[in-house]
Motif scaffolding. Structure first.
Motif, PDB file in Angstrom:
ATOM      1  N   GLY A   1       0.784  -1.227   0.000  1.00 22.15           N
ATOM      2  CA  GLY A   1       0.000   0.000   0.000  1.00 22.15           C
ATOM      3  C   GLY A   1       0.813   1.272   0.000  1.00 22.15           C
ATOM      4  N   SER A   2       2.142   1.190   0.074  1.00 20.83           N
ATOM      5  CA  SER A   2       2.984   2.381   0.109  1.00 20.83           C
ATOM      6  C   SER A   2       3.847   2.447  -1.150  1.00 20.83           C
ATOM      7  N   GLN A   3       4.136   3.664  -1.569  1.00 20.94           N
ATOM      8  CA  GLN A   3       4.937   3.862  -2.760  1.00 20.94           C
ATOM      9  C   GLN A   3       6.393   3.511  -2.490  1.00 20.94           C
ATOM     10  N   VAL A   4       6.986   2.720  -3.386  1.00 15.52           N
ATOM     11  CA  VAL A   4       8.394   2.361  -3.275  1.00 15.52           C
ATOM     12  C   VAL A   4       9.238   3.497  -3.845  1.00 15.52           C
ATOM     13  N   LYS A   5      10.190   3.987  -3.064  1.00 18.81           N
ATOM     14  CA  LYS A   5      11.017   5.120  -3.498  1.00 18.81           C
ATOM     15  C   LYS A   5      12.487   4.732  -3.651  1.00 18.81           C
ATOM     16  N   GLU A   6      12.734   3.454  -3.766  1.00 26.18           N
ATOM     17  CA  GLU A   6      14.101   2.957  -3.920  1.00 26.18           C
ATOM     18  C   GLU A   6      14.544   3.181  -5.371  1.00 26.18           C
ATOM     19  N   ALA A   7      15.305   4.241  -5.608  1.00 30.93           N
ATOM     20  CA  ALA A   7      15.687   4.623  -6.968  1.00 30.93           C
ATOM     21  C   ALA A   7      16.438   3.513  -7.688  1.00 30.93           C
ATOM     22  N   GLY A   8      17.228   2.733  -6.935  1.00 34.07           N
ATOM     23  CA  GLY A   8      17.992   1.655  -7.546  1.00 34.07           C
ATOM     24  C   GLY A   8      17.111   0.588  -8.160  1.00 34.07           C
ATOM     25  N   LEU A   9      15.943   0.330  -7.543  1.00 34.96           N
ATOM     26  CA  LEU A   9      15.020  -0.665  -8.080  1.00 34.96           C
ATOM     27  C   LEU A   9      14.476  -0.208  -9.431  1.00 34.96           C
ATOM     28  N   TYR A  10      14.091   1.087  -9.517  1.00 35.42           N
ATOM     29  CA  TYR A  10      13.587   1.622 -10.781  1.00 35.42           C
ATOM     30  C   TYR A  10      14.682   1.594 -11.843  1.00 35.42           C
ATOM     31  N   ALA A  11      15.891   1.972 -11.437  1.00 38.19           N
ATOM     32  CA  ALA A  11      16.993   2.059 -12.396  1.00 38.19           C
ATOM     33  C   ALA A  11      17.333   0.699 -12.993  1.00 38.19           C
ATOM     34  N   GLY A  12      17.052  -0.373 -12.263  1.00 38.55           N
ATOM     35  CA  GLY A  12      17.348  -1.714 -12.757  1.00 38.55           C
ATOM     36  C   GLY A  12      16.250  -2.296 -13.619  1.00 38.55           C
ATOM     37  N   MET A  13      15.224  -1.507 -13.912  1.00 38.23           N
ATOM     38  CA  MET A  13      14.095  -2.001 -14.693  1.00 38.23           C
ATOM     39  C   MET A  13      13.936  -1.193 -15.978  1.00 38.23           C
ATOM     40  N   LYS A  14      13.263  -1.782 -16.930  1.00 38.54           N
ATOM     41  CA  LYS A  14      12.865  -1.088 -18.147  1.00 38.54           C
ATOM     42  C   LYS A  14      11.348  -0.971 -18.163  1.00 38.54           C
ATOM     43  N   ALA A  15      10.858   0.207 -18.518  1.00 40.56           N
ATOM     44  CA  ALA A  15       9.411   0.423 -18.509  1.00 40.56           C
ATOM     45  C   ALA A  15       8.974   1.049 -19.830  1.00 40.56           C
ATOM     46  N   VAL A  16       7.811   0.630 -20.286  1.00 39.81           N
ATOM     47  CA  VAL A  16       7.224   1.204 -21.504  1.00 39.81           C
ATOM     48  C   VAL A  16       5.762   1.524 -21.234  1.00 39.81           C
ATOM     49  N   LEU A  17       5.274   2.539 -21.947  1.00 37.31           N
ATOM     50  CA  LEU A  17       3.849   2.849 -21.947  1.00 37.31           C
ATOM     51  C   LEU A  17       3.224   2.132 -23.130  1.00 37.31           C
ATOM     52  N   LEU A  18       2.242   1.288 -22.852  1.00 38.52           N
ATOM     53  CA  LEU A  18       1.504   0.584 -23.905  1.00 38.52           C
ATOM     54  C   LEU A  18       0.251   1.379 -24.208  1.00 38.52           C
ATOM     55  N   ALA A  19       0.259   2.094 -25.338  1.00 41.09           N
ATOM     56  CA  ALA A  19      -0.866   2.951 -25.728  1.00 41.09           C
ATOM     57  C   ALA A  19      -1.632   2.266 -26.853  1.00 41.09           C
ATOM     58  N   THR A  20      -2.826   1.795 -26.562  1.00 42.40           N
ATOM     59  CA  THR A  20      -3.638   1.079 -27.543  1.00 42.40           C
ATOM     60  C   THR A  20      -4.735   1.982 -28.073  1.00 42.40           C
ATOM     61  N   ASP A  21      -4.777   2.166 -29.388  1.00 38.15           N
ATOM     62  CA  ASP A  21      -5.856   2.896 -30.054  1.00 38.15           C
ATOM     63  C   ASP A  21      -7.047   1.951 -30.138  1.00 38.15           C
ATOM     64  N   LEU A  22      -8.085   2.240 -29.371  1.00 37.06           N
ATOM     65  CA  LEU A  22      -9.228   1.333 -29.306  1.00 37.06           C
ATOM     66  C   LEU A  22     -10.038   1.323 -30.587  1.00 37.06           C
ATOM     67  N   ASP A  23      -9.877   2.338 -31.429  1.00 42.12           N
ATOM     68  CA  ASP A  23     -10.600   2.375 -32.701  1.00 42.12           C
ATOM     69  C   ASP A  23      -9.923   1.500 -33.758  1.00 42.12           C
ATOM     70  N   THR A  24      -8.588   1.436 -33.737  1.00 47.46           N
ATOM     71  CA  THR A  24      -7.856   0.666 -34.746  1.00 47.46           C
ATOM     72  C   THR A  24      -7.286  -0.633 -34.201  1.00 47.46           C
ATOM     73  N   GLY A  25      -7.152  -0.725 -32.877  1.00 47.53           N
ATOM     74  CA  GLY A  25      -6.580  -1.913 -32.262  1.00 47.53           C
ATOM     75  C   GLY A  25      -5.064  -1.935 -32.240  1.00 47.53           C
ATOM     76  N   LYS A  26      -4.424  -0.907 -32.746  1.00 51.15           N
ATOM     77  CA  LYS A  26      -2.968  -0.868 -32.777  1.00 51.15           C
ATOM     78  C   LYS A  26      -2.413  -0.396 -31.429  1.00 51.15           C
ATOM     79  N   THR A  27      -1.299  -1.019 -31.019  1.00 45.32           N
ATOM     80  CA  THR A  27      -0.646  -0.663 -29.757  1.00 45.32           C
ATOM     81  C   THR A  27       0.746  -0.102 -30.031  1.00 45.32           C
ATOM     82  N   GLU A  28       1.032   1.042 -29.428  1.00 50.32           N
ATOM     83  CA  GLU A  28       2.324   1.680 -29.561  1.00 50.32           C
ATOM     84  C   GLU A  28       3.075   1.571 -28.241  1.00 50.32           C
ATOM     85  N   LYS A  29       4.366   1.232 -28.304  1.00 49.35           N
ATOM     86  CA  LYS A  29       5.204   1.135 -27.116  1.00 49.35           C
ATOM     87  C   LYS A  29       6.080   2.379 -27.014  1.00 49.35           C
ATOM     88  N   LEU A  30       5.939   3.102 -25.909  1.00 50.46           N
ATOM     89  CA  LEU A  30       6.702   4.331 -25.706  1.00 50.46           C
ATOM     90  C   LEU A  30       7.595   4.158 -24.490  1.00 50.46           C
TER      91      LEU A  30
END
Length: 608
Positions: free
Chosen positions: A373-402
């Motif tokens: 229930g609490s936000q993790v603020k350990e910067a090293g944990l974030y730095a060791g990960m890769k994150a992308v935003l999955l943006a799906t156009d619901l009209d076309t069904g296409k997903t873009e990774k940002l």
């Protein structure tokens, strides 16, 4: 008015009533308030999900050739050992052409609870015939009766995929297939993925049937020609369901001496590290922590589970860094070592401001790891990960990774609306041992804004007068309150029908011919919801089928209520009691149930 409704009907009415309330309130409330309510409803919880797993085993005689070494039971026990020490729930269904034995969902609270489950698996007997539909139907029912809404439910099925009916019953393949399809549909509807493991030691695996079953329920299918692969397959299923990754550590060919393997704990957020050592021969192990200190196996924070095909070492809240595992086996024996980290982590994305967006608008995206229930603020944990935003156009069904930035203890980025469409946004973050996905957030960039109301009383405008408009809103609000009241009543009934139980039942069976009494069995009741039968408590023993007419329900406080038919023979304190109207039992009460079809009686004591 709800007395004769089924649970499914109640759920449907609650859902319909709730949607009606939302629609009515949307007419009365400002659009921004409705958007705010929707955004609030999607706020993810911080605590990590637990598992509610039903292990479904085909125990027909045909499995003797599909699994001649009996490794299936060993693999199921490994799965039990990999579960968290506290909080997960496990049920077991063993079937042939009927349910041979069953164990309702039981919450794992200690090592002894796990041992109870493994002892149950070891005690399973085989039967002559097979009907897959019977097993799947019962597994779904076990989850429906005992699954926690906040847990991740799943069914793990181990079979060869073939039916073998008793000709005397007249059962047909088409009848079984129809019932199986209904059971799988119910599993999908309730969110119960079925992971199937097909055994093919004799080359008779019906791979297509099991694959279709998994696909239709949202699970995954596995197949193997040798039962020796089962522990690794179950590790993959366990990891997949909890969004973890199996980390292969090293395969060894034993030489009779200790051989060192490095187990790297990547960060301080690891809740548990499960090290599975799989070998057909005896294996011994030693452990050294990152500071070079020898750690006893087992000891405080280090649990050990052993069977004839595996050893599982569980490190609880392990120290970050490189641990040294020293393994000694029988010379020339192959030893496989796998590692699964369990994290108490979820991923939450900050919802964008409510409203209708347009092409070209830019939305700032930020996501955070959450623990308990609490936000993790350990910067090293974030730095060791890769994150992308999955943006799906619901009209076309296409997903873009940002790609998202991860350098400041948060995942951050920007999404730009490319067209006047609706979008679904979620964040996926991963590293070598686990991944997490946030709940989806929907963006409306294609709808029309609600027009402002016309001035009241405008000449020739045809609009309502102020008083008419107010009256309409009052009537709508009253309608909404009426629907809400009906929904609340239905919800209260539904909640009552799904109340949990506390305490345990002590069960003894007395043979009327010999007077022999079985050892007391302590049956925990926390896995049941709403009601359960005495037959279920007795693990569906076929000769005790008569007891399915005795039903227990939650009573007031911590009491339970027993109801039976007019022919039920129940005694309390040596006197016959009427269970038709319901017999309330408090902690310490004892009763005896006399059976008619077999010369046996069941002694029960309820303990809080």
């Amino acid at each position: 008015m709800f007395r004769h409704l089924t649970i499914d009907n109640i759920r449907t009415r609650i859902s319909a009533a709730f949607l009606s309330v939302l629609l009515l309130l949307a007419l009365v409330c400002e659009p921004s308030a409705a958007h705010a309510a929707a955004a609030s409803a999607k706020t993810p919880a911080g605590a990590a999900s637990r598992i509610d797993a039903v292990l479904l085993l085909d125990v027909s005689n045909s499995m003797k050739t599909s699994d001649p070494g009996g490794i299936a039971a060993e693999a199921m026990k490994l799965f039990v050992d990999m579960l968290s020490v506290q909080g997960d729930k496990v049920g077991i269904v063993a079937y042939t052409d009927k349910v041979q034995r069953e164990k309702a969902l039981m919450e794992v609270k200690s090592a002894s609870d796990k041992q109870d489950l493994k002892d149950f698996i070891d005690g399973l007997d085989r039967g002559a015939y097979t009907d897959i539909a019977v097993g799947v139907e019962e597994a779904v029912k076990v989850l429906q009766n005992g699954s926690d809404a906040s847990h991740e439910p799943m069914i793990v099925m181990l079979a060869d995929g073939n039916n073998d009916f008793n000709e005397a019953t007249g059962r047909t393949e088409s009848e079984s297939d129809r019932e199986l399809a209904d059971a799988v549909a119910a599993a999908k509807k309730n969110g119960y993925p079925i992971y199937t493991i097909g055994l093919n030691a004799d080359g008779k695996l019906n791979k297509a049937k099991l694959a279709q079953l998994s696909q239709d329920s949202g699970g995954k299918a596995f197949a193997t020609n040798t039962a020796d692969d089962l522990p690794e397959i179950l590790s993959e299923i366990f990891a997949d369901h909890l969004k973890l990754k199996v980390v292969p550590v090293q395969s060894l060919t034993a030489n009779g001496d200790y051989q060192d393997v490095t187990v790297s704990v990547p960060n301080a957020s690891v809740l548990e590290a499960n090290i599975s050592i799989i070998s057909d021969q005896p294996v011994t192990a030693k452990l050294t922590d990152p500071k070079g200190k020898d750690v006893a196996i087992p000891s405080s924070g280090v649990l050990l589970s052993k069977s004839k095909t595996y050893s599982l070492i569980k490190l609880q809240s392990p120290q970050e860094g490189d641990w040294k595992l020293s393994v000694k086996g029988v010379p020339k024996d192959k030893i496989d070592i796998n590692l699964i980290f369990n994290y108490d982590l979820t991923l939450a994305v900050d919802s964008p401001a409510p409203g209708v967006y347009k092409k070209g608008d830019k939305l700032d995206i930020s996501a955070h790891l959450m623990s308990s229930g609490s936000q993790v603020k350990e910067a090293g944990l974030y730095a060791g990960m890769k994150a992308v935003l999955l943006a799906t156009d619901l009209d076309t069904g296409k997903t873009e990774k940002l790609p998202l930035d991860n350098t400041q203890g948060v995942f951050k980025g920007t999404f730009q609306v490319q067209a006047s469409h609706n979008y679904e946004l979620k964040v996926r973050a991963e590293e070598s041992s686990f991944y997490r996905e946030s709940p989806a957030v929907k963006i409306n960039a294609g709808g029309q804004a609600v027009p402002a109301a016309s001035p009241a009383g405008g000449a020739g405008s045809g609009s309502e007068s102020g008083s008419g408009h107010t009256l309409r809103n009052i009537l709508i609000a009253l309608g909404a309150l009426a629907v809400l009241a009906a929904a609340a009543a239905a919800w209260l009934f539904y909640k009552k029908a799904n109340r949990g139980f506390v305490g345990q039942m002590v069960v003894e069976v007395v043979d009327g011919n010999t007077g022999e009494k079985t050892y007391p069995q302590y049956k925990k009741l926390s896995g049941f919801r709403g009601k359960f039968t005495l037959h279920q408590l007795l693990q569906l023993a076929p000769e005790l089928k008569e007891t399915e007419n005795l039903v227990f329900r939650p009573g007031t406080g911590d009491r339970i209520v027993l109801k039976g038919g007019p022919d039920t023979a129940v005694e309390k304190s040596g006197r016959a009691v009427d269970t038709v109207r319901g017999l309330e039992l408090k902690s310490g009460d004892r009763i005896a149930v006399q059976l008619h079809t077999v010369d046996k009686s069941i002694l029960l004591e309820y303990l809080k």
